[in-house]
Design a protein around this motif. Structure first.
Motif, PDB file in Angstrom:
ATOM      1  N   MET A 391      -0.454 -25.729  16.003  1.00  0.00           N
ATOM      2  CA  MET A 391       0.937 -25.843  16.458  1.00  0.00           C
ATOM      3  C   MET A 391       1.387 -27.300  16.429  1.00  0.00           C
ATOM      4  O   MET A 391       2.521 -27.613  16.015  1.00  0.00           O
ATOM      5  N   LYS A 392       0.492 -28.207  16.883  1.00  0.00           N
ATOM      6  CA  LYS A 392       0.838 -29.628  16.860  1.00  0.00           C
ATOM      7  C   LYS A 392       0.948 -30.160  15.441  1.00  0.00           C
ATOM      8  O   LYS A 392       1.566 -31.205  15.206  1.00  0.00           O
ATOM      9  N   ALA A 393       0.358 -29.416  14.478  1.00  0.00           N
ATOM     10  CA  ALA A 393       0.464 -29.815  13.065  1.00  0.00           C
ATOM     11  C   ALA A 393       1.688 -29.207  12.404  1.00  0.00           C
ATOM     12  O   ALA A 393       1.886 -29.378  11.195  1.00  0.00           O
ATOM     13  N   GLY A 394       2.499 -28.459  13.186  1.00  0.00           N
ATOM     14  CA  GLY A 394       3.762 -27.958  12.655  1.00  0.00           C
ATOM     15  C   GLY A 394       3.837 -26.484  12.360  1.00  0.00           C
ATOM     16  O   GLY A 394       4.856 -26.013  11.829  1.00  0.00           O
ATOM     17  N   ILE A 395       2.817 -25.716  12.706  1.00  0.00           N
ATOM     18  CA  ILE A 395       2.833 -24.282  12.468  1.00  0.00           C
ATOM     19  C   ILE A 395       3.454 -23.589  13.673  1.00  0.00           C
ATOM     20  O   ILE A 395       3.086 -23.862  14.818  1.00  0.00           O
ATOM     21  N   ALA A 396       4.419 -22.682  13.420  1.00  0.00           N
ATOM     22  CA  ALA A 396       5.117 -21.989  14.504  1.00  0.00           C
ATOM     23  C   ALA A 396       4.161 -21.112  15.293  1.00  0.00           C
ATOM     24  O   ALA A 396       3.251 -20.485  14.737  1.00  0.00           O
ATOM     25  N   GLU A 397       4.397 -21.046  16.612  1.00  0.00           N
ATOM     26  CA  GLU A 397       3.506 -20.299  17.473  1.00  0.00           C
ATOM     27  C   GLU A 397       3.479 -18.816  17.130  1.00  0.00           C
ATOM     28  O   GLU A 397       2.444 -18.165  17.250  1.00  0.00           O
ATOM     29  N   ASN A 398       4.638 -18.262  16.680  1.00  0.00           N
ATOM     30  CA  ASN A 398       4.688 -16.829  16.398  1.00  0.00           C
ATOM     31  C   ASN A 398       3.886 -16.438  15.152  1.00  0.00           C
ATOM     32  O   ASN A 398       3.743 -15.253  14.849  1.00  0.00           O
ATOM     33  N   ARG A 399       3.349 -17.417  14.450  1.00  0.00           N
ATOM     34  CA  ARG A 399       2.505 -17.116  13.277  1.00  0.00           C
ATOM     35  C   ARG A 399       1.016 -17.158  13.645  1.00  0.00           C
ATOM     36  O   ARG A 399       0.175 -16.886  12.789  1.00  0.00           O
ATOM     37  N   LEU A 400       0.731 -17.463  14.896  1.00  0.00           N
ATOM     38  CA  LEU A 400      -0.654 -17.649  15.325  1.00  0.00           C
ATOM     39  C   LEU A 400      -0.968 -16.685  16.467  1.00  0.00           C
ATOM     40  O   LEU A 400      -0.281 -16.671  17.494  1.00  0.00           O
ATOM     41  N   ASN A 401      -2.010 -15.906  16.302  1.00  0.00           N
ATOM     42  CA  ASN A 401      -2.409 -14.902  17.302  1.00  0.00           C
ATOM     43  C   ASN A 401      -3.857 -15.148  17.729  1.00  0.00           C
ATOM     44  O   ASN A 401      -4.774 -15.161  16.903  1.00  0.00           O
ATOM     45  N   VAL A 402      -4.087 -15.365  19.030  1.00  0.00           N
ATOM     46  CA  VAL A 402      -5.421 -15.656  19.560  1.00  0.00           C
ATOM     47  C   VAL A 402      -6.148 -14.366  19.928  1.00  0.00           C
ATOM     48  O   VAL A 402      -5.587 -13.499  20.602  1.00  0.00           O
ATOM     49  N   ILE A 403      -7.393 -14.256  19.475  1.00  0.00           N
ATOM     50  CA  ILE A 403      -8.249 -13.106  19.795  1.00  0.00           C
ATOM     51  C   ILE A 403      -9.611 -13.637  20.245  1.00  0.00           C
ATOM     52  O   ILE A 403     -10.188 -14.531  19.614  1.00  0.00           O
ATOM     53  N   SER A 404     -10.138 -13.066  21.332  1.00  0.00           N
ATOM     54  CA  SER A 404     -11.494 -13.414  21.779  1.00  0.00           C
ATOM     55  C   SER A 404     -12.460 -12.326  21.349  1.00  0.00           C
ATOM     56  O   SER A 404     -12.348 -11.176  21.792  1.00  0.00           O
ATOM     57  N   ALA A 405     -13.418 -12.692  20.483  1.00  0.00           N
ATOM     58  CA  ALA A 405     -14.453 -11.739  20.053  1.00  0.00           C
ATOM     59  C   ALA A 405     -15.657 -11.777  20.984  1.00  0.00           C
ATOM     60  O   ALA A 405     -16.595 -10.993  20.825  1.00  0.00           O
ATOM     61  N   GLY A 406     -15.655 -12.717  21.950  1.00  0.00           N
ATOM     62  CA  GLY A 406     -16.746 -12.795  22.920  1.00  0.00           C
ATOM     63  C   GLY A 406     -18.069 -13.181  22.289  1.00  0.00           C
ATOM     64  O   GLY A 406     -18.132 -14.021  21.380  1.00  0.00           O
ATOM     65  N   GLU A 407     -19.141 -12.548  22.774  1.00  0.00           N
ATOM     66  CA  GLU A 407     -20.486 -12.888  22.314  1.00  0.00           C
ATOM     67  C   GLU A 407     -20.764 -12.317  20.931  1.00  0.00           C
ATOM     68  O   GLU A 407     -20.456 -11.162  20.655  1.00  0.00           O
ATOM     69  N   ASP A 408     -21.373 -13.151  20.106  1.00  0.00           N
ATOM     70  CA  ASP A 408     -21.838 -12.709  18.781  1.00  0.00           C
ATOM     71  C   ASP A 408     -23.329 -12.410  18.894  1.00  0.00           C
ATOM     72  O   ASP A 408     -24.143 -13.307  19.098  1.00  0.00           O
ATOM     73  N   THR A 409     -23.689 -11.142  18.759  1.00  0.00           N
ATOM     74  CA  THR A 409     -25.088 -10.710  18.927  1.00  0.00           C
ATOM     75  C   THR A 409     -25.800 -10.503  17.602  1.00  0.00           C
ATOM     76  O   THR A 409     -26.853  -9.871  17.555  1.00  0.00           O
ATOM     77  N   SER A 410     -25.256 -11.053  16.541  1.00  0.00           N
ATOM     78  CA  SER A 410     -25.830 -10.793  15.216  1.00  0.00           C
ATOM     79  C   SER A 410     -27.018 -11.682  14.886  1.00  0.00           C
ATOM     80  O   SER A 410     -27.676 -11.482  13.859  1.00  0.00           O
ATOM     81  N   VAL A 411     -27.311 -12.675  15.742  1.00  0.00           N
ATOM     82  CA  VAL A 411     -28.418 -13.589  15.453  1.00  0.00           C
ATOM     83  C   VAL A 411     -29.412 -13.560  16.601  1.00  0.00           C
ATOM     84  O   VAL A 411     -29.129 -13.051  17.684  1.00  0.00           O
ATOM     85  N   ASP A 412     -30.575 -14.113  16.346  1.00  0.00           N
ATOM     86  CA  ASP A 412     -31.624 -14.209  17.365  1.00  0.00           C
ATOM     87  C   ASP A 412     -31.200 -15.220  18.415  1.00  0.00           C
ATOM     88  O   ASP A 412     -31.057 -16.403  18.134  1.00  0.00           O
TER      89      ASP A 412
END
Length: 430
Positions: A391-412
């Motif tokens: 956003m500070k680099a000039g990208i509008a907020e409505n083009r950016l959507n935050v998602i939390s995937a939480g813990e990644d259990t795919s590795v040891d």
């Protein structure tokens, strides 16, 4: 009996040699001093005058007859070998109707070598709280008849002694023991009945044995009795430390992204397979546009030019982003990207600038260390911080959507290198 004593002396000699050879290798972390007290029964075996028989000391329980008392101090020069000095009192008397009455007292002083048999045979771990000692050496004694015509006279004699002492540790520094000791006098003029004695030029060979119960208490700065202390070998500790270091080196030499640069030197441990990297594992990007040069050539240098970007190439770049090849990484428990992984943000910024209708999901991830609710929040904060940068680099907020995937259990989760790969933010173009 002589053969057994010879074996004991041989073991003592062997233990002393072992002590000299290993003294510099063993940490001085065991209590060396212990004090002992024993009580029980003694019995003279031979010689006796005619009509006199070996004293019958009675039974320990019931009508208890105790005629042996001893106390001493022991010092262990090494975990296996030591010396002890002890002082003992014995009262030999008739308690049987088959023998004439007699009574004789003996005061004895001994110096003995001591071998910790459990350590000598390296079975202390199997025995647990049990242990056993061999002991043998020299003794001098004063014999004093208490009855008969020789009452009040005394004589000094001396000889050898040896025995076996099983032990059981009842507390940290206190142990109980059962001792069996055999004495053999090489110079004795009194019989054990004290009624007759030989001429000075006719020395008797006397023998007796003692059985007793006792306690030993170990003194020193350590918390465990010296006979049971855990002895640490310096050489073994050095070997274990070396093995640990080798293991760490092997772990550091892992190459998670197979780029030829070990993880501990790799500033970018998630480089794309087949893309050239520099000596620090970073994908080569000479024009500093956030796209590796080899990938840029593969896309025919067209992804940054809106005018020349054809639809098929757009789809290729979109797939490249959505497959997770564009990412930014975080240190453990941190919410700001590492300095060497901001290229992924630069790539998305360039793409969004050149595709003004495109929107993107910013997906935060965390490793499995810590509680799940905390990691969910941590992943969301990482994604939010990347959104704020765009956003500070000039990208509008409505083009950016935050998602939390939480813990990644795919590795040891026990692998430090693997966990670094999942502490990241990825992107999905819509």
């Amino acid at each position: 009996m002589k053969n057994f004593f010879s074996l004991l002396l041989t073991l003592s000699f062997w233990a002393s040699i072992a002590q000299d050879n290993t003294e510099s290798e063993i940490n001085d972390v065991y209590n060396k001093w212990s004090f002992e007290f024993n009580f029980g029964q003694s019995k003279g075996i031979k010689p006796y005058s005619e009509g006199y028989f070996a004293s019958h000391p009675g039974k320990f329980f019931g009508g208890v007859t105790l005629n042996h008392f001893s106390g001493g101090a022991r010092y262990m020069f090494s975990p296996k070998f030591g010396l002890k000095a002890d002082l003992a009192y014995d009262r030999l008397e008739n308690l049987s109707d088959k023998s004439l009455d007699f009574e004789l007292q003996q005061i004895r002083f001994g110096i003995q070598g001591v071998i910790n048999g459990a350590r000598l045979f390296d079975i202390q771990e199997k025995l647990g709280r049990f242990s056993f000692l061999f002991h043998g050496g020299f003794q001098v004694a004063q014999m004093i008849p208490q009855m008969g015509p020789l009452k009040g006279r005394d004589e000094w004699n001396g000889g050898l002694m040896f025995g076996l002492t099983p032990e059981f540790r009842v507390s940290k520094n206190l142990a109980v023991n059962f001792d069996l000791t055999i004495l053999s006098n090489v110079r004795q003029h009194f019989n054990w009945d004290g009624m007759e004695y030989s001429a000075d030029n006719n020395n008797l060979a006397g023998s007796m044995y003692t059985t007793s119960l006792g306690i030993s208490y170990s003194f020193g700065s350590e918390k465990v009795h010296g006979d049971w202390a855990v002895i640490r070998n310096k050489q073994l500790e050095e070997i274990k430390a070396l093995e640990k270091r080798v293991g760490e080196i092997e772990n550091n030499m892992n190459d998670s992204d197979q780029d030829g640069v070990p993880d501990y030197l790799d500033a970018e441990p998630n480089s794309i397979a087949g893309v050239a990297v520099d000596t620090k594992g970073r994908m080569i990007d000479l024009n500093k546009n956030g796209v590796p040069d080899e990938l840029e050539r593969y896309l025919n240098n067209t992804y940054t030019s809106k005018e020349t970007l054809i639809e098929s190439q757009k789809e290729t770049i979109k797939q490249f982003i959505n497959d997770g090849y564009v990412a930014t990484y975080f240190d453990f428990n941190k919410t700001q990207p590492t300095n060497v992984s901001t290229e992924g943000i630069d790539f998305i910024l360039t793409y969004l600038r050149n595709n003004p209708t495109a929107t993107v999901d910013i997906i935060g991830h965390a490793d499995e260390i810590g509680k799940t609710p905390y990691n969910d929040k941590l992943a969301n904060t990482r994604a939010t911080n990347v959104k704020n940068i765009l956003m500070k680099a000039g990208i509008a907020e409505n083009r950016l959507n935050v998602i939390s995937a939480g813990e990644d259990t795919s590795v040891d989760k026990d692998s430090v290198g693997a966990r670094r790969l999942v502490r990241r933010v990825t992107f999905k173009v819509k």
